[in-house]
Scaffold this active site. Structure first.
Site, PDB file in Angstrom:
ATOM      1  N   CYS A 132       1.561  -1.078 -27.941  1.00 39.48           N
ATOM      2  CA  CYS A 132       1.423  -1.167 -26.580  1.00 39.48           C
ATOM      3  C   CYS A 132       2.626  -1.975 -25.979  1.00 39.48           C
ATOM      4  O   CYS A 132       2.599  -2.182 -24.697  1.00 39.48           O
ATOM      5  CB  CYS A 132       0.262  -2.120 -26.253  1.00 39.48           C
ATOM      6  SG  CYS A 132       0.214  -3.671 -26.732  1.00 39.48           S
ATOM      7  N   GLU A 151       2.250  -9.210 -32.867  1.00 40.83           N
ATOM      8  CA  GLU A 151       3.628  -9.730 -32.131  1.00 40.83           C
ATOM      9  C   GLU A 151       4.090 -10.784 -32.748  1.00 40.83           C
ATOM     10  O   GLU A 151       5.193 -11.330 -32.266  1.00 40.83           O
ATOM     11  CB  GLU A 151       3.247  -9.897 -30.834  1.00 40.83           C
ATOM     12  CG  GLU A 151       1.907 -10.826 -30.496  1.00 40.83           C
ATOM     13  CD  GLU A 151       1.404 -10.777 -29.034  1.00 40.83           C
ATOM     14  OE1 GLU A 151       2.010 -10.365 -28.056  1.00 40.83           O
ATOM     15  OE2 GLU A 151       0.237 -10.979 -28.813  1.00 40.83           O
ATOM     16  N   ASP A 156       7.314  -9.257 -27.675  1.00 45.28           N
ATOM     17  CA  ASP A 156       7.290 -10.493 -28.185  1.00 45.28           C
ATOM     18  C   ASP A 156       7.599 -10.305 -29.667  1.00 45.28           C
ATOM     19  O   ASP A 156       8.396 -11.093 -30.241  1.00 45.28           O
ATOM     20  CB  ASP A 156       5.901 -11.106 -28.374  1.00 45.28           C
ATOM     21  CG  ASP A 156       5.842 -12.008 -27.185  1.00 45.28           C
ATOM     22  OD1 ASP A 156       6.857 -12.592 -26.714  1.00 45.28           O
ATOM     23  OD2 ASP A 156       4.467 -12.276 -26.492  1.00 45.28           O
ATOM     24  N   HIS A 177       0.746  -1.094   0.061  1.00 50.51           N
ATOM     25  CA  HIS A 177      -0.136   0.083   0.077  1.00 50.51           C
ATOM     26  C   HIS A 177       0.828   1.309  -0.006  1.00 50.51           C
ATOM     27  O   HIS A 177       0.445   2.253  -0.743  1.00 50.51           O
ATOM     28  CB  HIS A 177      -0.923  -0.134   1.323  1.00 50.51           C
ATOM     29  CG  HIS A 177      -1.943   0.703   1.187  1.00 50.51           C
ATOM     30  ND1 HIS A 177      -3.066   0.785   0.614  1.00 50.51           N
ATOM     31  CD2 HIS A 177      -1.934   2.187   1.737  1.00 50.51           C
ATOM     32  CE1 HIS A 177      -3.758   1.786   0.605  1.00 50.51           C
ATOM     33  NE2 HIS A 177      -3.235   2.827   1.405  1.00 50.51           N
TER      34      HIS A 177
END
Lengths: 85, 540
Positions: B498, B427, B451, B188
């Site tokens: 991405c 990919e 990848d 946290h």
């Protein structure tokens, strides 16, 4: 007096958050409401008691409502259990 | 000067005084009271104050850690009002003429023991809850200041470990950095430090006599300097100044458009791996989520997540993003991500093995559960789907047939859903080479550069011996990206990245020139990339 029996399907059981929601719902009802598990009965309007049942996935609980508006109470509680637990 | 080594969970430099945060069990003495009514009133007042504090905590936590995590404070409020608990305390004050502090502490201990005795983890957590609320009431009765007021100047908080209720309590304007002995990178405190943008270290073996001393937190290298020498202090003051300038600059970029000097626009999205990450996405002003890894739902559980569990997670993210695009990537299990209940078996070459869409198409029941959950959630926001590890047009057609089945089922059940853009991850070199054909089938491409680099260069990402030749800037990889963009655009299919390469600022200009439509990066990189975009002129 009206009642129903429900077997918990939620993986985490009646953990802190749903217990809070359940007690909140019960507290808003005029009649007396209890939850029983394995012969132990607690007041559904008291969170410590509800949590102390330790109700988990696969456990069966019986919810009873007694008093004014018991039918509506049972209906609302049954819906809540099905949706959240 | 002392230099302690630890691990950084968030970068940055902090310089200031050490404040050791000592939870110290408070000692509660039993005293006899005569005016029982006054004592009960004291308890009632303290209980109300405690509830108010918890209400404030809830509000704070809601913003800092989200509703699901904040709800624990609401439950704490209810526990304080529990009649069994309150009556036990009243009875004790009345029956034994004891002070309220003692009654609360004793009843709290009794309830905690009752839960702890039930001997399972769930009940142990409830025991901690009862202790927590009772300690709070006792502290109020003893007139102790809320730990929110730590100091009148900003300090470096040093502690063994910090619980959620403690981190939420601390007045953030008085915190320069967090340094803890225990804790993890995902604790946290770490999440909070990241949200607050302040450095945090874990694994620092401090000693109590350091309280009040001057120190430097180096959140880049994980080093904690106590009583620094003048030269070291000077060095870090300069570093800190550079950092602050940068931070200010980044802050200025919030709310700005992602457009180049020569008016080229690009969508700047963020990658997330859990529902909680949405807070960071919003804090860093990403304009959407370009990769929502759905694996978190499957990892770390004993069985397949149900449709409703998945639906709840997707819906929460879609709603919290308030109509901004959320691209969910379907299950990408296999290779380096293993889940026991899938019983995938050991493979000699898992990166080229049974993984991702290959599993989904072989086990349509698992796939359909996820698709149903995504489609149901799409009604509550702007959701798109993308499929990983595609190598053929046939796969895409199979997926589309399953999607149609799912939609038909939902229609038959009168369950509403929204418009869902369909995309695929690019990919594999195979997908690149046939991207002209794939573009006719889908709405968008998202290039997974990690990848793609591994498969293009035939270098196993997991093999450290090959790190020196693993070159993601390899001309072959860049040409592949260019080819995908060109083929995608010919068919009106938008193209994004991405993978990690999307966050590589040395390539941002190259990507803009190639005409990429979207970059999706980790939330903390969003504003850095925005700065580069806004300072780029692709005509030069």
């Amino acid at each position: 007096m009206k009642e129903f029996t429900y077997t918990i399907t939620d993986a985490q059981g009646i953990h802190a958050r749903p217990a809070g929601q359940l007690v909140k719902l019960a507290a808003g009802m005029g009649c007396n409401i209890t939850i029983t598990k394995d012969g132990r009965t607690v007041d559904a309007k008291r969170i410590m008691g509800v949590m102390s049942l330790g109700a988990k996935q696969g456990h069966t609980v019986t919810i009873q409502a007694d008093g004014e508006g018991e039918a509506e109470a049972i209906e609302a509680l049954e819906t809540f259990m099905k949706e959240n637990l | 000067m002392e230099a302690l080594n630890g691990k950084s969970v968030f970068g940055g430099i902090a310089i200031g005084k050490i404040k050791i945060f000592d939870k110290g069990e408070s000692v509660v003495k039993r005293t006899r009271v005569e005016d029982i009514q006054a004592e009960i009133t004291r308890f009632e007042d303290a209980k109300e104050t405690a509830k108010e504090q918890l209400g404030a905590l809830y509000d704070k936590a809601l913003i800092e850690v989200g509703e699901v995590n904040a709800m624990i404070f609401e439950v704490h409020q209810m526990m304080l009002d529990d009649l069994d608990y309150v009556e036990a305390i009243r009875h004790m004050i009345e029956g034994q003429n004891v002070n309220a502090e003692f009654a609360v502490a004793t009843v709290g201990d009794n309830f905690a023991e009752m839960f702890a005795a039930m001997d399972d983890d769930y009940m142990k957590a409830r025991a901690a809850d009862v202790k927590d609320i009772s300690d709070r009431v006792v502290a109020i009765l003893q007139g102790k200041q809320d730990i929110g007021v730590l100091s009148d100047e900003p300090v470096i908080i040093v502690a063994d470990d910090l619980a959620p209720s403690e981190t939420v309590l601390i007045d953030k304007s008085m915190v320069l950095a967090f340094v803890t002995r225990h804790g993890s990178t995902n604790s946290h405190t770490a999440i909070l430090a990241r949200t607050m943008n302040i450095p945090a270290l874990i694994g620092i073996d401090y000693s109590d006599d350091m309280d009040g001393k001057q120190a430097i937190v180096n959140g880049y290298d994980g080093i904690f300097y106590v009583d620094p020498e003048a030269s070291v202090l000077k060095e870090f003051q300069e570093k800190q100044k550079d950092d602050l300038d940068k931070k200010r600059l980044l802050l200025e970029l919030k709310g700005k458009e992602d457009v180049t000097i020569d008016d080229k626009r690009i969508h700047l999205y963020a990658n997330i791996g859990s529902v909680a990450d949405v807070a960071a996405v919003l804090a860093n002003d990403a304009t959407g989520i370009g990769l929502f890894r759905s694996e978190f739902l499957y990892l770390g559980t004993k069985n397949y997540p149900t449709e409703d569990e998945q639906f709840a997670a997707y819906k929460t993210v879609a709603e919290n993003m308030g109509g901004k695009k959320v691209i969910i990537r379907t299950l990408d299990i296999g290779a380096d991500k293993q889940v026991d209940y899938f019983q995938l078996g050991k493979e000699d070459n898992p990166a080229m093995g049974y993984r991702a869409i290959r599993i989904c198409l072989n086990e349509p029941a698992i796939f359909k559960t996820q698709l149903r959950a995504i489609y149901r959630a799409s009604y509550y926001g702007n959701i798109s789907i993308m499929y990983p590890m595609i190598i053929s047009v046939n796969e895409v057609r199979q997926i589309k047939a399953i999607v149609e089945e799912v939609k038909d089922e939902l229609d038959a059940q009168k369950i509403p859903y929204g418009e869902v853009e369909q995309g695929i991850m690019i990919e594999t070199p195979a997908a690149v080479m046939i991207s002209d054909l794939l573009a006719k089938e889908v709405d968008f491409f998202s290039i997974g550069t990690n990848d793609l680099t591994q498969y293009t260069l035939a270098i196993d990402r997991q093999n450290p011996k090959l790190d020196s030749i693993y070159d993601s800037h390899h001309e072959a990889v860049l040409r592949m990206i260019r080819m995908v963009v060109e083929n995608g655009h010919k068919e009106n299919c938008w193209v994004g990245i991405c993978g990690e390469l999307g966050a590589d600022i040395s390539l941002t200009k190259t990507f803009l020139k190639m005409g990429l439509d979207e970059l999706s990066v980790s939330p903390s990189m969003v504003l850095k990339i925005r700065e580069v975009i806004r300072n780029t002129d692709t005509t030069k």
